[in-house]
Design an enzyme around this catalytic site. Structure first.
Site, PDB file in Angstrom:
ATOM      1  N   PHE A 122       0.851  -1.181   0.000  1.00  0.00           N
ATOM      2  CA  PHE A 122       0.000   0.000   0.000  1.00  0.00           C
ATOM      3  C   PHE A 122       0.885   1.229   0.000  1.00  0.00           C
ATOM      4  CE2 PHE A 122      -4.490   1.108   0.781  1.00  0.00           C
ATOM      5  CZ  PHE A 122      -5.095  -0.065   0.385  1.00  0.00           C
ATOM      6  N   GLN A 242      -8.094  14.863   3.080  1.00  0.00           N
ATOM      7  CA  GLN A 242      -7.410  14.070   2.059  1.00  0.00           C
ATOM      8  C   GLN A 242      -8.242  13.836   0.797  1.00  0.00           C
ATOM      9  OE1 GLN A 242      -6.594   9.613   2.654  1.00  0.00           O
ATOM     10  NE2 GLN A 242      -4.562  10.512   2.657  1.00  0.00           N
ATOM     11  N   HIS A 244      -8.286  11.339  -2.167  1.00  0.00           N
ATOM     12  CA  HIS A 244      -7.729  10.063  -2.607  1.00  0.00           C
ATOM     13  C   HIS A 244      -7.498  10.159  -4.108  1.00  0.00           C
ATOM     14  CE1 HIS A 244      -7.361   5.816  -3.497  1.00  0.00           C
ATOM     15  NE2 HIS A 244      -7.405   5.515  -2.228  1.00  0.00           N
ATOM     16  N   LEU A 254     -14.768   5.087  -4.815  1.00  0.00           N
ATOM     17  CA  LEU A 254     -13.357   4.816  -4.608  1.00  0.00           C
ATOM     18  C   LEU A 254     -12.853   3.590  -5.353  1.00  0.00           C
ATOM     19  CD1 LEU A 254     -11.134   6.097  -2.750  1.00  0.00           C
ATOM     20  CD2 LEU A 254     -11.295   3.948  -1.514  1.00  0.00           C
ATOM     21  N   GLU A 257      -6.460   1.863  -3.306  1.00  0.00           N
ATOM     22  CA  GLU A 257      -5.025   1.898  -3.534  1.00  0.00           C
ATOM     23  C   GLU A 257      -4.476   0.484  -3.692  1.00  0.00           C
ATOM     24  OE1 GLU A 257      -3.548   4.964  -0.961  1.00  0.00           O
ATOM     25  OE2 GLU A 257      -1.799   3.727  -0.550  1.00  0.00           O
ATOM     26  N   ARG A 288      -0.701   9.518  -0.571  1.00  0.00           N
ATOM     27  CA  ARG A 288      -1.860   9.970  -1.356  1.00  0.00           C
ATOM     28  C   ARG A 288      -1.797  11.425  -1.773  1.00  0.00           C
ATOM     29  NH1 ARG A 288      -6.549   6.686   1.916  1.00  0.00           N
ATOM     30  NH2 ARG A 288      -5.970   4.684   1.027  1.00  0.00           N
ATOM     31  N   HIS A 369     -12.012  12.366   0.390  1.00  0.00           N
ATOM     32  CA  HIS A 369     -12.020  11.024   0.958  1.00  0.00           C
ATOM     33  C   HIS A 369     -11.989  10.963   2.479  1.00  0.00           C
ATOM     34  CE1 HIS A 369     -11.373   6.755   0.981  1.00  0.00           C
ATOM     35  NE2 HIS A 369     -10.199   6.846   1.572  1.00  0.00           N
ATOM     36  N   ARG A 411      -3.129  11.091   5.914  1.00  0.00           N
ATOM     37  CA  ARG A 411      -3.205   9.716   6.398  1.00  0.00           C
ATOM     38  C   ARG A 411      -2.715   8.731   5.338  1.00  0.00           C
ATOM     39  NH1 ARG A 411      -6.823   5.517   5.629  1.00  0.00           N
ATOM     40  NH2 ARG A 411      -8.436   6.777   4.647  1.00  0.00           N
TER      41      ARG A 411
HETATM   42  C1  FAD Z   1     -14.700   3.976  -0.076  1.00  0.00           C
HETATM   43  C2  FAD Z   1     -13.769   4.006   1.092  1.00  0.00           C
HETATM   44  C3  FAD Z   1     -12.752   3.067   1.198  1.00  0.00           C
HETATM   45  C4  FAD Z   1     -11.887   3.081   2.286  1.00  0.00           C
HETATM   46  N1  FAD Z   1     -10.908   2.121   2.366  1.00  0.00           N
HETATM   47  C5  FAD Z   1     -10.094   2.126   3.441  1.00  0.00           C
HETATM   48  C6  FAD Z   1      -9.088   1.121   3.593  1.00  0.00           C
HETATM   49  O1  FAD Z   1      -8.942   0.231   2.757  1.00  0.00           O
HETATM   50  N2  FAD Z   1      -8.307   1.158   4.683  1.00  0.00           N
HETATM   51  C7  FAD Z   1      -8.452   2.114   5.642  1.00  0.00           C
HETATM   52  O2  FAD Z   1      -7.739   2.078   6.626  1.00  0.00           O
HETATM   53  N3  FAD Z   1      -9.411   3.063   5.531  1.00  0.00           N
HETATM   54  C8  FAD Z   1     -10.223   3.101   4.464  1.00  0.00           C
HETATM   55  N4  FAD Z   1     -11.185   4.063   4.364  1.00  0.00           N
HETATM   56  C9  FAD Z   1     -11.405   4.997   5.464  1.00  0.00           C
HETATM   57  C10 FAD Z   1     -12.211   4.337   6.564  1.00  0.00           C
HETATM   58  O3  FAD Z   1     -13.044   3.352   6.027  1.00  0.00           O
HETATM   59  C11 FAD Z   1     -13.095   5.307   7.328  1.00  0.00           C
HETATM   60  O4  FAD Z   1     -12.345   6.398   7.708  1.00  0.00           O
HETATM   61  C12 FAD Z   1     -13.628   4.620   8.560  1.00  0.00           C
HETATM   62  O5  FAD Z   1     -14.330   3.465   8.209  1.00  0.00           O
HETATM   63  C13 FAD Z   1     -14.512   5.499   9.403  1.00  0.00           C
HETATM   64  O6  FAD Z   1     -15.055   4.707  10.448  1.00  0.00           O
HETATM   65  P1  FAD Z   1     -15.830   5.317  11.648  1.00  0.00           P
HETATM   66  O7  FAD Z   1     -16.133   4.201  12.587  1.00  0.00           O
HETATM   67  O8  FAD Z   1     -15.101   6.486  12.180  1.00  0.00           O
HETATM   68  O9  FAD Z   1     -17.177   5.889  11.019  1.00  0.00           O
HETATM   69  P2  FAD Z   1     -18.248   5.259  10.002  1.00  0.00           P
HETATM   70  O10 FAD Z   1     -17.979   3.859   9.660  1.00  0.00           O
HETATM   71  O11 FAD Z   1     -18.433   6.235   8.918  1.00  0.00           O
HETATM   72  O12 FAD Z   1     -19.544   5.225  10.894  1.00  0.00           O
HETATM   73  C14 FAD Z   1     -20.200   6.375  11.319  1.00  0.00           C
HETATM   74  C15 FAD Z   1     -21.316   5.938  12.215  1.00  0.00           C
HETATM   75  O13 FAD Z   1     -21.865   7.065  12.864  1.00  0.00           O
HETATM   76  C16 FAD Z   1     -23.249   7.046  12.765  1.00  0.00           C
HETATM   77  N5  FAD Z   1     -23.709   8.427  12.800  1.00  0.00           N
HETATM   78  C17 FAD Z   1     -23.292   9.465  12.050  1.00  0.00           C
HETATM   79  N6  FAD Z   1     -23.948  10.579  12.390  1.00  0.00           N
HETATM   80  C18 FAD Z   1     -24.786  10.239  13.395  1.00  0.00           C
HETATM   81  C19 FAD Z   1     -25.736  10.945  14.164  1.00  0.00           C
HETATM   82  N7  FAD Z   1     -25.980  12.236  13.970  1.00  0.00           N
HETATM   83  N8  FAD Z   1     -26.427  10.279  15.113  1.00  0.00           N
HETATM   84  C20 FAD Z   1     -26.233   8.949  15.307  1.00  0.00           C
HETATM   85  N9  FAD Z   1     -25.342   8.246  14.599  1.00  0.00           N
HETATM   86  C21 FAD Z   1     -24.634   8.878  13.666  1.00  0.00           C
HETATM   87  C22 FAD Z   1     -23.551   6.321  11.484  1.00  0.00           C
HETATM   88  O14 FAD Z   1     -24.827   5.741  11.541  1.00  0.00           O
HETATM   89  C23 FAD Z   1     -22.466   5.265  11.483  1.00  0.00           C
HETATM   90  O15 FAD Z   1     -22.885   4.149  12.229  1.00  0.00           O
HETATM   91  C24 FAD Z   1     -12.049   4.057   3.271  1.00  0.00           C
HETATM   92  C25 FAD Z   1     -13.057   5.000   3.167  1.00  0.00           C
HETATM   93  C26 FAD Z   1     -13.911   4.992   2.084  1.00  0.00           C
HETATM   94  C27 FAD Z   1     -14.954   6.050   1.978  1.00  0.00           C
END
Ligand code: FAD
Ligand code: SF4
Ligand code: FES
Lengths: 612, 254
Positions: A122, A242, A244, A254, A257, A288, A369, A411
């Site tokens: 990566f 960031q 991507h 997306l 990578e 990135r 991203h 990141r």
């Molecule tokens: C397409 C894509 C691919 C990616 N691939 C990678 C990868 O391969 N490797 C890597 O390390 N990272 C990757 N990332 C980044 C990473 O996936 C995210 O940064 C990470 O999953 C975020 O997780 P989180 O638990 O912070 O929030 P999220 O998984 O976004 O969850 C947010 C949660 O908060 C809840 N929520 C939001 N607002 C409210 C509210 N007002 N009230 C109640 N609940 C709420 C939602 O319901 C949800 O359950 C990727 C991101 C994307 C978009």
């Protein structure tokens, strides 16, 4: 209004929230998870490429002798030296047993021929301080995030964690200088619920929807960040957002990578593998920010495909094998291999573009991203509110919404998933301990009065402007003026545009749905208010940082300024009104120094110019 | 092109006549590459903010927006105008779950069935002494790969006539989830799961009608997974970890 009481409430059910919930409840706390989406819909499920950990599993005949310290180094360097080094160290060290723990929870990682967790290359991940590329990204095909989200949700079910699904948190409650809970709207009924808790952890994810081309879900509107900011918590390092390098042209979906990790290359209209010019050593696998800028430079120089704003990403076996041979590597790939390792990517391209990546290259452009910035926390996910790391009792944050800051100014791929599990787990543990002795501070009087009044106003909005008009305009100005390349005048334009949009939003919005049940019309409008707040604080933080570092790249200040700016930005919203309808000012504090603890022990961690 | 979208509406708070009804919307400037979700968004944003539906990722991986589109269960975000052909489309909620508002159905019965099959990894042995991962061969990992892709969108279960006829049937999605663990060599609760699925509301309600497989947006071979579970109940698991006599098979004849 209904009132619930728990030791701890976790807001958000993505990877960070679920991990925190698991550990808080394993630690004996009475926990509830409140999420606006069904947990399995969270955006963590879209993460594709992998989760980084220095397992050092042998890949083919490559011994891949990896160590956490190398991972920490790559993270710090990738972050252009703005990462807090203590946090990067925790991230890299605890990544290893976090990933092993996920495997023990049943996560179906791909396997090496020896039956160990399979790892891929990566961007920015190297062995021995940049010597050569590491195999560090542990993966389950190209649906690693999906498997993490499923596995953690399954474990929560196994451990009887209590869920409030489709409850939308719209306010955080403070009393006597302590966070005492949150207020949510039950989507099904429109009723307000107060979650009174000793500890509240925000894990609400990112806010890519501030920009028009993004990899982020429609629901990623930064609610948690906006809500706490309106109650006085600063936002840290918001200027570092960031892009991507490889989103599907126009759609922004997306393309991991991991495609480049498996040997894919970026190509311009002349058929040139242009990353050789920008990062001679690691080429397409530079970090990135570097790759996204390179793509923009190519587009600017007229090297876009067919004169348009995109370049090609090529994973056709014949192309990949040619470059592998040129590099003297023994690995070769074929069609089957690509189908096995990147099934979802092929599916996206076939579905949305009608392009088959094993036969044709994919048209890609950089896509908004990931938020490096967010709610400032320490390594135990406790929210801190100033440059002295003063803790705000009862409030925690983890995942993308938080800023630890282990990612600094940029990141590395795979490090967000690590962040979720490492700091989600630490947050959960810290909460379990905290609630054992902390008192339950009472709720403020009339806890929902203000927010209910705010929603009443929103419900009655009777102007002429539909929310989407404001949203489109916000996304456009952010994309044009606070994107990959930035300069003073453009950013000022964005700030002016955003202020005007806020004005229209407050004075001239129209809402169609006046009902209570599943009123997604109002909630979308409310989410737009969050986006407007976060867009503004991003632009203001960006214009204030007069240097180029990581994802923040300024044409008017091209150099990094370590002498003055090895500091985090803290932006405070100053306003009498805690809600969207106030007209805020922002106060910026640039006194929070970057932690350089690793550099004290090891020369190699001292800030220096970044070359890939 | 111009497109007419005919949508099944239901407003639970309607003053009078609280019944579902059809409503048509016309959209101009629709592209072939627009997703049905894009059209629904345009209707909601430009024409009628009361239109309600679930969505999040917009690229077919979160499972929020399964709907009946032109009579077939699909994810609105994963079906494009060019896939549908024509300029008239019809959208209604998935069948077999109570409709709460417009295209939003009550997912709780669906998730309740999911929880019935022990959808979590069970292995009570101590973890490897070296503190590392449990080992699994590539072949063993491959054995259940297909069913790990499930995003719990309910497109399969709500396309199944057996489920429409009897909501107590756990449904294809729950079986897919059980399959993911039953055929994982690291898991130890296959027997319990097979026993659950051998009950009258388990796999034997499946009459191999085959609606589920084409409905699955993740291209999981749902019917095949159900078949493998049926076979495991009758013959034991492939690794022989579970012998058939351990399973209390109860075949339900219609
Ligand atoms: C397409 C894509 C691919 C990616 N691939 C990678 C990868 O391969 N490797 C890597 O390390 N990272 C990757 N990332 C980044 C990473 O996936 C995210 O940064 C990470 O999953 C975020 O997780 P989180 O638990 O912070 O929030 P999220 O998984 O976004 O969850 C947010 C949660 O908060 C809840 N929520 C939001 N607002 C409210 C509210 N007002 N009230 C109640 N609940 C709420 C939602 O319901 C949800 O359950 C990727 C991101 C994307 C978009
Ligand atoms: S098996 Fe397919 S159709 Fe059924 S719930 Fe899972 S992803 Fe949806
Ligand atoms: S919106 Fe996520 S699957 Fe359609």
């Amino acid at each position: 209004m209904k009132i619930h009481q728990f030791d701890a409430v976790i807001v958000g059910a993505g990877g960070a929230g679920l991990m925190a919930a698991l550990y808080a409840s394993k630690g004996g706390a009475n926990v509830a998870v409140v999420s606006k989406l069904y947990p399995t819909r969270s955006h963590t499920g879209t993460a594709q490429g992998g989760i980084g950990a220095a397992l050092g599993n042998k890949i083919g005949d490559d011994p891949n002798e990896d160590k956490p310290i190398y991972h920490a180094f790559d993270t710090v360097k990738g972050g252009d030296y703005l990462a807090d080094q203590n946090a990067a160290k925790v991230l890299a060290e605890e990544a290893v047993d976090s990933v092993i723990e996920l495997e023990h929870m049943g996560l179906p990682f791909d396997r090496t021929s020896e039956g160990r967790i399979s790892q891929r290359r990566f961007g920015g991940h190297t062995l021995n301080f940049g010597e050569k590329l590491a195999y560090r990204a542990c993966h389950a095909a190209d649906r690693t995030g999906h498997m993490i989200l499923q596995t953690l949700y399954q474990q929560c079910i196994k451990n009887n964690v209590r869920f409030f699904d489709e409850f939308h948190v719209v306010d955080v409650l403070m009393n006597q200088g302590v966070c005492v809970g949150s207020t949510a709207i039950d989507l099904a009924t429109g009723e307000f619920h107060v979650f009174h808790a000793k500890a509240t952890l925000f894990a609400t994810g990112g806010w890519g929807r501030c920009w028009s081309v993004t990899s982020n879900a429609v629901s990623l509107t930064g609610d948690g960040a906006a809500v706490v900011m309106r109650r006085g918590v600063p936002m840290q390092d918001m200027e570092f957002y960031q892009f991507h390098p490889t989103g599907i042209f126009k759609l922004g979906i997306l393309i991991t990578e991991g495609v480049r990790g498996e040997g894919g290359v970026l190509i311009n209209r002349h058929g040139e593998r242009f990353m050789e010019k920008y990062a001679p050593k690691v080429k397409d696998l530079a970090s990135r920010d570097v790759v996204s800028r390179a793509i923009y430079m190519e587009l600017r120089n007229g090297n876009g495909i067919k004169g348009k704003d995109y370049v090609h990403l090529d994973i056709r076996p014949e192309t990949v094998n040619r470059y592998l041979a040129e590099a003297g590597e023994s690995k070769r790939i074929d069609r089957d291999y690509v189908e096995k390792k990147l099934p979802d990517i092929l599916d996206f391209c076939r579905t949305y573009l009608g392009v088959d990546p094993v036969k044709e290259p994919m048209p890609i452009q950089p896509t908004a991203h990931y938020a490096m910035g967010g709610i400032p926390t320490n390594v135990d996910a406790e929210v801190v509110t100033d440059e002295n790391w003063t803790i705000l009792p009862g409030m925690y944050a983890a995942g993308e919404v938080a800023c630890v800051s282990c990612h600094g100014a940029n990141r590395l791929g795979t490090n967000s998933l690590v962040d979720l599990v490492v700091f989600g787990r630490r947050g959960g543990k810290a909460i379990a301990n905290f609630v054992k002795t902390a008192p339950m501070t009472p709720l403020p009087a009339n806890p929902t009065r203000q927010i209910e009044a705010e929603f009443d106003r929103l419900r009655r909005s009777n102007g002429k402007t539909k929310a989407y008009v404001i949203r489109d305009a916000m996304q456009k100005t952010m994309m044009e003026n606070v994107g990959v390349f930035r300069e003073e005048k453009a950013m000022q334009q964005a700030i002016d545009d955003l202020r005007e949009l806020r004005e229209r939003y407050v004075r001239d919005l129209v809402i169609d749905d006046r009902g209570s049940k599943f009123n997604t019309d109002i909630l979308e409008a409310w989410e737009l208010g969050c986006l407007l707040d976060l867009a503004e604080v991003t632009a203001i933080s960006a214009i204030n940082r007069k240097e180029s570092r990581g994802a923040h790249s300024r044409e008017d200040y091209k150099k990094r300024d370590d002498e003055h700016l090895l500091v985090h930005t803290l932006a405070y919203r100053e306003c009498d009104e805690p809600y969207y309808s106030g007209t805020p000012d922002y106060r910026l504090n640039m006194d929070k120094k970057v932690d350089l603890s690793l550099a004290l022990e090891d020369e190699r961690f001292k800030p220096k110019e970044r070359v890939y | 092109m111009d497109v007419t979208v005919r949508i099944r509406r239901f407003n639970p708070e309607a003053q009078n006549n609280k019944k579902p009804y059809w409503q048509e919307f016309t959209l101009t400037n629709v592209d072939e590459t627009d997703r049905v979700l894009d059209l629904l968004h345009r209707i909601k944003w430009e024409q009628d903010g009361t239109l309600s539906f679930r969505r999040s990722c917009a690229h077919g991986v979160c499972g929020s927006d399964a709907m009946r589109i032109n009579g077939i269960n699909r994810l609105a975000c994963k079906i494009l105008m060019r896939d549908l052909g024509g300029t008239k489309i019809q959208v209604e909620p998935i069948l077999g779950l109570p409709v709460l508002k417009d295209l939003i159905v009550d997912m709780e019965p669906f998730f309740a069935h999911y929880r019935e099959v022990m959808p979590f990894f069970v292995n009570d042995d101590p973890v490897p002494a070296d503190g590392r991962e449990r080992l699994q061969t590539q072949e063993d990992r491959e054995r259940f790969d297909d069913t790990t892709k499930c995003i719990l969108c309910a497109a399969c279960t709500t396309s199944c006539p057996s489920f429409w006829a009897n909501g107590k049937y756990v449904g294809p999605a729950a079986i897919v989830q059980a399959h993911r663990f039953i055929f994982d060599t690291r898991d130890q609760a296959a027997l319990e799961r097979l026993n659950i699925l051998a009950e009258p509301n388990g796999v034997w309600r499946c009459r191999t009608i085959y609606n589920c497989t084409p409905a699955c947006p993740r291209e999981i071979e749902v019917t095949r997974a159900i078949g493998e579970v049926k076979l495991a109940i009758q013959k034991g698991t492939p690794h022989g970890i579970i012998q058939v006599h351990e399973i209390k098979e109860r075949v339900v004849n219609s």
